[in-house]
Write a protein that holds these residues in place. Sequence first.
Motif, PDB file in Angstrom:
ATOM      1  N   LEU A   1      39.123 119.489 -61.766  1.00 15.35           N
ATOM      2  CA  LEU A   1      39.111 119.846 -60.764  1.00 15.35           C
ATOM      3  C   LEU A   1      38.990 121.810 -61.251  1.00 15.35           C
ATOM      4  O   LEU A   1      38.316 122.103 -60.615  1.00 15.35           O
ATOM      5  N   ILE A   2      40.648 121.682 -61.091  1.00 11.10           N
ATOM      6  CA  ILE A   2      40.586 123.647 -61.439  1.00 11.10           C
ATOM      7  C   ILE A   2      40.017 124.410 -62.286  1.00 11.10           C
ATOM      8  O   ILE A   2      39.766 125.343 -62.528  1.00 11.10           O
ATOM      9  N   LYS A   3      40.312 123.794 -63.464  1.00  8.56           N
ATOM     10  CA  LYS A   3      39.715 124.318 -64.373  1.00  8.56           C
ATOM     11  C   LYS A   3      37.903 124.427 -64.147  1.00  8.56           C
ATOM     12  O   LYS A   3      38.144 125.683 -64.942  1.00  8.56           O
ATOM     13  N   GLY A   4      37.383 123.597 -63.800  1.00  3.39           N
ATOM     14  CA  GLY A   4      36.513 123.538 -63.097  1.00  3.39           C
ATOM     15  C   GLY A   4      35.878 124.554 -62.083  1.00  3.39           C
ATOM     16  O   GLY A   4      34.817 124.740 -62.037  1.00  3.39           O
ATOM     17  N   GLY A   5      36.894 125.817 -61.659  1.00  9.48           N
ATOM     18  CA  GLY A   5      36.446 126.201 -60.868  1.00  9.48           C
ATOM     19  C   GLY A   5      36.681 125.336 -59.726  1.00  9.48           C
ATOM     20  O   GLY A   5      36.431 125.933 -58.121  1.00  9.48           O
ATOM     21  N   GLY A   6      37.139 123.799 -58.966  1.00  7.91           N
ATOM     22  CA  GLY A   6      36.466 123.381 -58.068  1.00  7.91           C
ATOM     23  C   GLY A   6      37.709 122.595 -57.265  1.00  7.91           C
ATOM     24  O   GLY A   6      38.075 122.812 -55.830  1.00  7.91           O
TER      25      GLY A   6
ATOM     26  N   ARG B   1      41.306 129.806 -50.711  1.00 11.36           N
ATOM     27  CA  ARG B   1      40.857 130.927 -52.427  1.00 11.36           C
ATOM     28  C   ARG B   1      40.638 129.514 -53.846  1.00 11.36           C
ATOM     29  O   ARG B   1      42.002 128.431 -53.754  1.00 11.36           O
ATOM     30  N   GLN B   2      39.964 130.266 -54.881  1.00 14.32           N
ATOM     31  CA  GLN B   2      40.147 129.269 -55.864  1.00 14.32           C
ATOM     32  C   GLN B   2      41.589 129.334 -56.671  1.00 14.32           C
ATOM     33  O   GLN B   2      41.809 130.110 -56.685  1.00 14.32           O
TER      34      GLN B   2
ATOM     35  N   ALA C   1      55.379 129.891 -49.422  1.00 14.11           N
ATOM     36  CA  ALA C   1      54.875 130.879 -48.820  1.00 14.11           C
ATOM     37  C   ALA C   1      53.240 130.707 -48.910  1.00 14.11           C
ATOM     38  O   ALA C   1      53.120 131.443 -47.856  1.00 14.11           O
ATOM     39  N   ASP C   2      52.734 129.772 -48.981  1.00 10.59           N
ATOM     40  CA  ASP C   2      51.622 128.849 -49.028  1.00 10.59           C
ATOM     41  C   ASP C   2      51.080 128.642 -47.296  1.00 10.59           C
ATOM     42  O   ASP C   2      49.708 128.626 -47.265  1.00 10.59           O
ATOM     43  N   SER C   3      51.500 128.357 -46.838  1.00 14.91           N
ATOM     44  CA  SER C   3      51.734 127.775 -45.776  1.00 14.91           C
ATOM     45  C   SER C   3      51.607 128.923 -44.534  1.00 14.91           C
ATOM     46  O   SER C   3      52.364 130.015 -44.682  1.00 14.91           O
ATOM     47  N   ASP C   4      51.331 128.232 -43.289  1.00 18.56           N
ATOM     48  CA  ASP C   4      50.761 129.034 -42.364  1.00 18.56           C
ATOM     49  C   ASP C   4      52.011 129.555 -41.474  1.00 18.56           C
ATOM     50  O   ASP C   4      52.611 128.239 -41.979  1.00 18.56           O
ATOM     51  N   ASP C   5      51.391 129.698 -40.400  1.00 15.58           N
ATOM     52  CA  ASP C   5      51.958 129.997 -39.295  1.00 15.58           C
ATOM     53  C   ASP C   5      52.384 128.612 -38.559  1.00 15.58           C
ATOM     54  O   ASP C   5      53.921 128.281 -38.170  1.00 15.58           O
ATOM     55  N   ASP C   6      51.135 127.296 -38.814  1.00 15.83           N
ATOM     56  CA  ASP C   6      52.111 126.274 -37.962  1.00 15.83           C
ATOM     57  C   ASP C   6      52.412 125.055 -39.743  1.00 15.83           C
ATOM     58  O   ASP C   6      52.531 124.370 -39.359  1.00 15.83           O
ATOM     59  N   GLY C   7      53.078 125.806 -40.949  1.00 16.10           N
ATOM     60  CA  GLY C   7      53.569 124.932 -41.606  1.00 16.10           C
ATOM     61  C   GLY C   7      52.050 124.091 -42.031  1.00 16.10           C
ATOM     62  O   GLY C   7      52.433 123.383 -42.938  1.00 16.10           O
ATOM     63  N   LEU C   8      50.750 124.541 -42.155  1.00 19.98           N
ATOM     64  CA  LEU C   8      49.926 124.398 -42.557  1.00 19.98           C
ATOM     65  C   LEU C   8      49.315 124.474 -44.049  1.00 19.98           C
ATOM     66  O   LEU C   8      49.811 125.886 -44.427  1.00 19.98           O
ATOM     67  N   ILE C   9      48.892 123.953 -45.162  1.00 18.11           N
ATOM     68  CA  ILE C   9      48.426 124.821 -46.319  1.00 18.11           C
ATOM     69  C   ILE C   9      46.815 123.608 -46.481  1.00 18.11           C
ATOM     70  O   ILE C   9      47.092 123.132 -46.545  1.00 18.11           O
ATOM     71  N   LYS C  10      45.858 124.316 -46.684  1.00 19.50           N
ATOM     72  CA  LYS C  10      44.994 123.731 -46.360  1.00 19.50           C
ATOM     73  C   LYS C  10      44.382 123.264 -48.146  1.00 19.50           C
ATOM     74  O   LYS C  10      44.826 124.957 -49.077  1.00 19.50           O
ATOM     75  N   LEU C  11      44.166 122.753 -48.117  1.00 18.46           N
ATOM     76  CA  LEU C  11      43.418 122.046 -49.880  1.00 18.46           C
ATOM     77  C   LEU C  11      41.636 121.551 -49.908  1.00 18.46           C
ATOM     78  O   LEU C  11      41.565 121.062 -49.624  1.00 18.46           O
ATOM     79  N   SER C  12      41.442 122.205 -50.602  1.00 12.23           N
ATOM     80  CA  SER C  12      39.941 121.819 -51.013  1.00 12.23           C
ATOM     81  C   SER C  12      39.895 121.124 -52.488  1.00 12.23           C
ATOM     82  O   SER C  12      40.017 121.315 -53.553  1.00 12.23           O
ATOM     83  N   ALA C  13      38.831 120.365 -52.800  1.00  8.89           N
ATOM     84  CA  ALA C  13      38.280 119.596 -54.073  1.00  8.89           C
ATOM     85  C   ALA C  13      36.703 120.089 -53.308  1.00  8.89           C
ATOM     86  O   ALA C  13      36.504 119.190 -53.277  1.00  8.89           O
ATOM     87  N   GLY C  14      36.296 120.696 -54.121  1.00 11.16           N
ATOM     88  CA  GLY C  14      34.973 121.533 -53.440  1.00 11.16           C
ATOM     89  C   GLY C  14      34.918 122.292 -52.450  1.00 11.16           C
ATOM     90  O   GLY C  14      35.478 122.529 -51.631  1.00 11.16           O
ATOM     91  N   LYS C  15      33.873 122.179 -52.401  1.00 11.79           N
ATOM     92  CA  LYS C  15      33.685 122.530 -50.503  1.00 11.79           C
ATOM     93  C   LYS C  15      33.496 121.864 -49.817  1.00 11.79           C
ATOM     94  O   LYS C  15      33.125 122.162 -48.789  1.00 11.79           O
TER      95      LYS C  15
END
Length: 418
Positions: free
Chosen positions: A371-376, A382-383, A394-408
Amino acid sequence: MTALKSDFLREITERGFVHQCTDLDGLDALMSEAPVTAYIGFDCTADSLHVGSLVPIMLLHWLQRAGHRPIALMGGGTTKVGDPSGKDDSRRLLSQTQIEANMAGIRRIFDRYLTFGDGPGDALMVNNDDWLDGLQLIDFLRDYGRHFSVNRMLTFDSVRLRLEREHPLSFLEFNYMVLQAYDFLELARRHGCVLQMGGSDQWGNIVNGVELGRRVDQRALYGLTSPLITTAAGAKMGKTAEGAVWLNAERLAAYDYWQFWRNCDDGDVGRFLRLFTLLPLDEINRLDGLDGTEINDAKKMLANEATALCHGREAAETAAETARRTFERGGHGDDLPTLEVSRGELEVGIAAYELLCRAGLTASNGEARRLIKGGGGRLNNRQIADETATVGLADSDDDGLIKLSAGKKRHALVRVIG
RNA sequence: GGAGGGGUGCCCGAGUGGUUAAAGGGGACGGGCUGUAAACCCGUUGGCUUCGCCUACGUUGGUUCGAAUCCAACCCCCUCCA
């Protein structure tokens, strides 16, 4: 077609639920005079139903709304036999305990759509195992079997198609239509049920019941079927990446259910609004007329209403709000699937592909890598450029959350804990 | 009970000793274009601690330097005959 007098029949006809009826005028006369009892049978092959069963469920719902009495028949007995309709292969036989567990799960779904009870308009749930299990073979054959002609049985689609394709049809399955016909008679006798509804693939089974009622008890019974619902793309509706679109929240979260409707084809919106929501028809006609980008409003309405019916208004609103924040603002909402990861683990750093997998966005690490190789693959929108990338604190925001996505479309959150 | 045919990846379906993680198609997923649509173009489609290793062609053994491919037994399915 002459104008229908019965509120129920008029409503379901206008909404696209009606495919065939054994005697529409007769039924209309009956239903416009007094409340009637009608039933639909449901298999117990899984512990939940999926959107494929939604048309019959909605039929029962409208029936009750119009003041009639619905019976949801659980096929505890017939599931032991297996309906050959519309299937190329025999189904695996289920054990008694499996069937019972499945019925319990299905019952919970009906509670959302019907009001059960003992009152005149209250819905009833019955199990055909109650009468089928105790049947004596010879008695049954003599009393009812003689009314069935094998010549005729061979002409029904469920049997004929199997034979034509040279797919096996066991004697067990061959008896299914006889048992379903008997169900109808039994419900007529026990509960005064006069109408059986079902999908168009049930036509043969239903007609057999109507005829059996006439031959054995001189009863006037009616049958009505609804069309097989396919998507604009021609596929049988109800599949997503994760599989069937289930109606219980344990199998499919309300958010995902909402997304299923939100993602329907343009060409399906009007039809689905009529079938799967309770919105008034003039409102639906307005929504159906929307063009271009505006049609998205109709899709949101569809998602909201269908989800509210199935999971409750509150769950629908949460799902809608999550979608709004996630898609329209590029942020995230509370309803996204969330994975908890300890602070310590993130301090060390976790491979991005592993996190995608653990969050349930991919089935395996390898799939995540691809998925990552294919840009998804995306991390905080951010890709992810490199499949070897790692995710840290460092990737977590102020609330301690990180958003992950597979595709849009598919998103998940990682919450830092500890 | 007898004769014949067959069991391949999510599905269909090629492959009859090495170049086969297994042709082709469908589906699915991802990228591009968009409107979280369709159509279209491109890519991906066994697992893992991924420049390598492991597991896979009904099951279990065997032959061979080497097997999805050959042999044996077993299981299951289909067709015809009794």
